[in-house]
Motif scaffolding. Structure first.
Motif, PDB file in Angstrom:
ATOM      1  N   PRO A  58       0.685  -0.711  -0.137  1.00  0.00           N
ATOM      2  CA  PRO A  58      -0.421   0.529   0.013  1.00  0.00           C
ATOM      3  C   PRO A  58       0.888   1.154   0.113  1.00  0.00           C
ATOM      4  CG  PRO A  58       0.235  -0.640   2.329  1.00  0.00           C
ATOM      5  CD  PRO A  58       1.032  -2.167   1.213  1.00  0.00           C
ATOM      6  N   LEU A  59       0.140   2.257  -0.981  1.00  0.00           N
ATOM      7  CA  LEU A  59       1.156   3.622  -0.884  1.00  0.00           C
ATOM      8  C   LEU A  59       0.088   4.457   0.695  1.00  0.00           C
ATOM      9  CD1 LEU A  59       3.204   5.572  -1.828  1.00  0.00           C
ATOM     10  CD2 LEU A  59       0.605   5.971  -3.209  1.00  0.00           C
ATOM     11  N   LEU A  60       1.745   4.249   1.253  1.00  0.00           N
ATOM     12  CA  LEU A  60       0.544   5.524   2.306  1.00  0.00           C
ATOM     13  C   LEU A  60       1.307   7.102   2.842  1.00  0.00           C
ATOM     14  CD1 LEU A  60       1.046   3.126   5.658  1.00  0.00           C
ATOM     15  CD2 LEU A  60      -0.629   3.727   4.231  1.00  0.00           C
ATOM     16  N   LEU A  61       0.157   8.019   2.288  1.00  0.00           N
ATOM     17  CA  LEU A  61       0.541   9.407   2.301  1.00  0.00           C
ATOM     18  C   LEU A  61       0.273  10.478   3.137  1.00  0.00           C
ATOM     19  CD1 LEU A  61      -1.199  10.205  -1.515  1.00  0.00           C
ATOM     20  CD2 LEU A  61       0.766   9.640  -1.302  1.00  0.00           C
ATOM     21  N   ALA A  62       1.361  11.242   3.447  1.00  0.00           N
ATOM     22  CA  ALA A  62       1.645  11.857   4.279  1.00  0.00           C
ATOM     23  C   ALA A  62       0.388  12.967   5.394  1.00  0.00           C
ATOM     24  CB  ALA A  62       3.091  12.685   4.694  1.00  0.00           C
ATOM     25  N   ASN A  63       0.067  12.869   6.190  1.00  0.00           N
ATOM     26  CA  ASN A  63      -0.839  14.313   6.475  1.00  0.00           C
ATOM     27  C   ASN A  63      -1.266  15.104   6.863  1.00  0.00           C
ATOM     28  OD1 ASN A  63      -0.414  14.144   9.389  1.00  0.00           O
ATOM     29  ND2 ASN A  63      -0.800  11.965   9.261  1.00  0.00           N
ATOM     30  N   GLN A  64      -1.789  16.242   6.780  1.00  0.00           N
ATOM     31  CA  GLN A  64      -1.326  17.347   6.767  1.00  0.00           C
ATOM     32  C   GLN A  64      -0.679  18.031   7.819  1.00  0.00           C
ATOM     33  OE1 GLN A  64      -5.321  19.626   7.483  1.00  0.00           O
ATOM     34  NE2 GLN A  64      -3.790  21.864   6.990  1.00  0.00           N
ATOM     35  N   GLU A  65      -0.486  17.321   9.354  1.00  0.00           N
ATOM     36  CA  GLU A  65       0.655  17.538  10.170  1.00  0.00           C
ATOM     37  C   GLU A  65       1.373  17.201  10.004  1.00  0.00           C
ATOM     38  OE1 GLU A  65       0.913  16.523  15.296  1.00  0.00           O
ATOM     39  OE2 GLU A  65      -1.115  15.780  14.096  1.00  0.00           O
ATOM     40  N   GLU A  66       1.847  15.775   9.213  1.00  0.00           N
ATOM     41  CA  GLU A  66       3.131  15.663   9.198  1.00  0.00           C
ATOM     42  C   GLU A  66       3.964  16.527   7.674  1.00  0.00           C
ATOM     43  OE1 GLU A  66       2.536  10.775  10.006  1.00  0.00           O
ATOM     44  OE2 GLU A  66       1.786  11.006   7.513  1.00  0.00           O
ATOM     45  N   ASN A  67       3.159  16.333   6.820  1.00  0.00           N
ATOM     46  CA  ASN A  67       3.971  17.506   6.296  1.00  0.00           C
ATOM     47  C   ASN A  67       3.987  18.746   6.234  1.00  0.00           C
ATOM     48  OD1 ASN A  67       3.710  16.438   3.455  1.00  0.00           O
ATOM     49  ND2 ASN A  67       0.935  16.691   3.491  1.00  0.00           N
ATOM     50  N   ALA A  68       3.622  19.527   7.910  1.00  0.00           N
ATOM     51  CA  ALA A  68       3.516  20.645   8.553  1.00  0.00           C
ATOM     52  C   ALA A  68       5.294  20.229   9.155  1.00  0.00           C
ATOM     53  CB  ALA A  68       2.468  21.020   9.926  1.00  0.00           C
ATOM     54  N   GLU A  69       5.449  19.509   9.830  1.00  0.00           N
ATOM     55  CA  GLU A  69       6.615  18.886  10.353  1.00  0.00           C
ATOM     56  C   GLU A  69       7.648  18.297   9.576  1.00  0.00           C
ATOM     57  OE1 GLU A  69       7.176  19.206  13.728  1.00  0.00           O
ATOM     58  OE2 GLU A  69       5.094  19.481  14.238  1.00  0.00           O
ATOM     59  N   HIS A  70       7.163  18.744   8.092  1.00  0.00           N
ATOM     60  CA  HIS A  70       8.243  17.710   7.285  1.00  0.00           C
ATOM     61  C   HIS A  70       9.062  19.227   7.086  1.00  0.00           C
ATOM     62  CE1 HIS A  70      10.591  16.124   4.093  1.00  0.00           C
ATOM     63  NE2 HIS A  70      10.076  16.744   3.098  1.00  0.00           N
ATOM     64  N   GLU A  71       7.601  20.757   6.604  1.00  0.00           N
ATOM     65  CA  GLU A  71       7.927  21.734   6.325  1.00  0.00           C
ATOM     66  C   GLU A  71       8.777  22.460   7.415  1.00  0.00           C
ATOM     67  OE1 GLU A  71       8.372  23.671   3.117  1.00  0.00           O
ATOM     68  OE2 GLU A  71       7.019  20.858   2.697  1.00  0.00           O
ATOM     69  N   LYS A  72       8.525  22.480   8.243  1.00  0.00           N
ATOM     70  CA  LYS A  72       8.910  23.146   9.329  1.00  0.00           C
ATOM     71  C   LYS A  72      10.725  22.421   9.425  1.00  0.00           C
ATOM     72  CE  LYS A  72       5.245  23.303  12.633  1.00  0.00           C
ATOM     73  NZ  LYS A  72       5.269  23.101  13.806  1.00  0.00           N
ATOM     74  N   LEU A  73      10.694  21.342   9.185  1.00  0.00           N
ATOM     75  CA  LEU A  73      12.267  20.628   9.336  1.00  0.00           C
ATOM     76  C   LEU A  73      12.980  21.056   8.019  1.00  0.00           C
ATOM     77  CD1 LEU A  73      14.514  18.834  10.748  1.00  0.00           C
ATOM     78  CD2 LEU A  73      13.580  17.244   9.655  1.00  0.00           C
ATOM     79  N   LEU A  74      12.780  20.887   6.919  1.00  0.00           N
ATOM     80  CA  LEU A  74      12.732  21.914   6.125  1.00  0.00           C
ATOM     81  C   LEU A  74      13.654  22.834   6.299  1.00  0.00           C
ATOM     82  CD1 LEU A  74      10.859  20.338   2.622  1.00  0.00           C
ATOM     83  CD2 LEU A  74      12.786  19.434   3.753  1.00  0.00           C
ATOM     84  N   ALA A  75      12.783  23.956   6.968  1.00  0.00           N
ATOM     85  CA  ALA A  75      13.047  25.332   7.089  1.00  0.00           C
ATOM     86  C   ALA A  75      14.161  25.636   8.039  1.00  0.00           C
ATOM     87  CB  ALA A  75      12.116  26.255   7.789  1.00  0.00           C
ATOM     88  N   ILE A  76      14.296  24.607   8.910  1.00  0.00           N
ATOM     89  CA  ILE A  76      15.878  24.369   9.849  1.00  0.00           C
ATOM     90  C   ILE A  76      16.779  24.398   9.151  1.00  0.00           C
ATOM     91  CG2 ILE A  76      16.274  23.200  11.921  1.00  0.00           C
ATOM     92  CD1 ILE A  76      13.030  23.131  12.576  1.00  0.00           C
ATOM     93  N   ILE A  77      16.534  23.631   8.635  1.00  0.00           N
ATOM     94  CA  ILE A  77      17.811  23.049   7.242  1.00  0.00           C
ATOM     95  C   ILE A  77      18.358  24.211   7.069  1.00  0.00           C
ATOM     96  CG2 ILE A  77      19.121  21.728   5.972  1.00  0.00           C
ATOM     97  CD1 ILE A  77      16.984  19.360   6.897  1.00  0.00           C
ATOM     98  N   ASP A  78      17.345  24.634   5.105  1.00  0.00           N
ATOM     99  CA  ASP A  78      17.391  25.869   5.040  1.00  0.00           C
ATOM    100  C   ASP A  78      17.979  26.609   5.531  1.00  0.00           C
ATOM    101  OD1 ASP A  78      16.891  26.485   2.304  1.00  0.00           O
ATOM    102  OD2 ASP A  78      15.324  28.215   2.610  1.00  0.00           O
ATOM    103  N   LYS A  79      17.385  27.152   6.838  1.00  0.00           N
ATOM    104  CA  LYS A  79      17.946  28.347   7.627  1.00  0.00           C
ATOM    105  C   LYS A  79      19.297  27.943   7.683  1.00  0.00           C
ATOM    106  CE  LYS A  79      17.609  30.962  11.265  1.00  0.00           C
ATOM    107  NZ  LYS A  79      16.499  31.698  12.476  1.00  0.00           N
ATOM    108  N   ALA A  80      19.913  26.920   8.251  1.00  0.00           N
ATOM    109  CA  ALA A  80      21.657  26.027   8.682  1.00  0.00           C
ATOM    110  C   ALA A  80      22.520  26.523   7.495  1.00  0.00           C
ATOM    111  CB  ALA A  80      21.350  24.253  10.115  1.00  0.00           C
ATOM    112  N   SER A  81      21.907  25.906   6.748  1.00  0.00           N
ATOM    113  CA  SER A  81      22.358  26.325   5.887  1.00  0.00           C
ATOM    114  C   SER A  81      23.123  28.309   4.870  1.00  0.00           C
ATOM    115  CB  SER A  81      22.148  25.326   4.539  1.00  0.00           C
ATOM    116  OG  SER A  81      20.955  25.936   3.980  1.00  0.00           O
TER     117      SER A  81
END
Length: 236
Positions: A200-223
């Motif tokens: 089965p293909l399990l898609l991320a829910n809205q909350e998981e997508n939001a947490e993922h974007e937060k993590l990407l923003a942190i990495i982007d800021k650090a770089s």
């Protein structure tokens, strides 16, 4: 698939210039496991080894004087290799020498005996581009014990290469899982083909997508805004 890991030692570097095989080592793999059905030959090449070759393999000319000629062992060798996949490190070198030996006694090339030839050096170069991919380097990288390899030897090198090959290809043979022998019954359990299952293909829910974007923003800021995915997203 029956696989044979093969290595040779020679009098020099050029079969076309008259150099000959002095040692052949073969290790059999059945189901990616060592079977113990190995072959090992020392051969009388009818000529002396070059000085540089002697420094590599250490097999003296006197030692080889009473050993059989290639023609005396060729039937046993070809019967052993029949239908197998050969695994050789820098395969063009060893295959070239074997084909020359076969040609000299009027026999067809090796490809008419085996199912295929796999060059483990080419595999390693694809996996580790730009890195050293000699047998010693791969043993060190893949944690294969080569402490006993003070000189090149065909059988020892084939044994080491067998371990290296198994590590190089671990988990990459396809979605096939061979279950080990059951300890209670002593019977071999069947091979399970995992490709028959539809996962089965399990898609991320809205909350998981939001947490993922937060993590990407942190990495982007650090770089300092130099992350690759931001550039790709902007271009898109």
């Amino acid at each position: 698939m029956r696989q044979i890991v093969l290595d040779t030692e020679t009098t020099g570097l050029s079969a076309e210039s008259g150099d000959r095989i002095i040692e052949i080592g073969c290790v059999e793999l059945l189901g990616r496991k060592l079977s113990g059905n190995d072959k090992h030959f020392y051969l009388n090449p009818g000529r002396d080894s070059h000085e540089d070759a002697l420094k590599v393999h250490g097999i003296s000319n006197d030692f080889l004087k009473d050993k059989p000629k290639f023609s005396a062992i060729v039937k046993e060798l070809l019967d052993y290799l029949q239908g197998a996949e050969l695994i050789i490190h820098n395969a063009p070198f060893d295959v070239g020498f074997l084909n020359k030996e076969l040609e000299l006694i009027g026999l067809p090339p090796l490809k008419q005996c085996v199912s295929k030839v796999t060059d483990s050096l080419m595999m390693a170069k694809e996996l580790y581009p730009g890195k050293r991919n000699s047998l010693n380097a791969l043993c060190e990288r893949l944690e294969v014990d080569n402490s006993g390899r003070t000189m090149h030897g065909a059988l020892l090198d084939a044994q080491l290469l067998a371990d290296v090959y198994i590590n190089l290809t671990r988990g990459q043979n396809s979605l096939m899982m061979e279950l080990s022998t059951g300890p209670e019954t002593g019977q071999s359990l069947p091979v399970v083909d995992l490709s028959q299952f539809e996962l089965p293909l399990l898609l991320a829910n809205q909350e998981e997508n939001a947490e993922h974007e937060k993590l990407l923003a942190i990495i982007d800021k650090a770089s300092k805004g130099k992350t690759v995915w931001r550039g790709v997203s902007a271009a898109a």
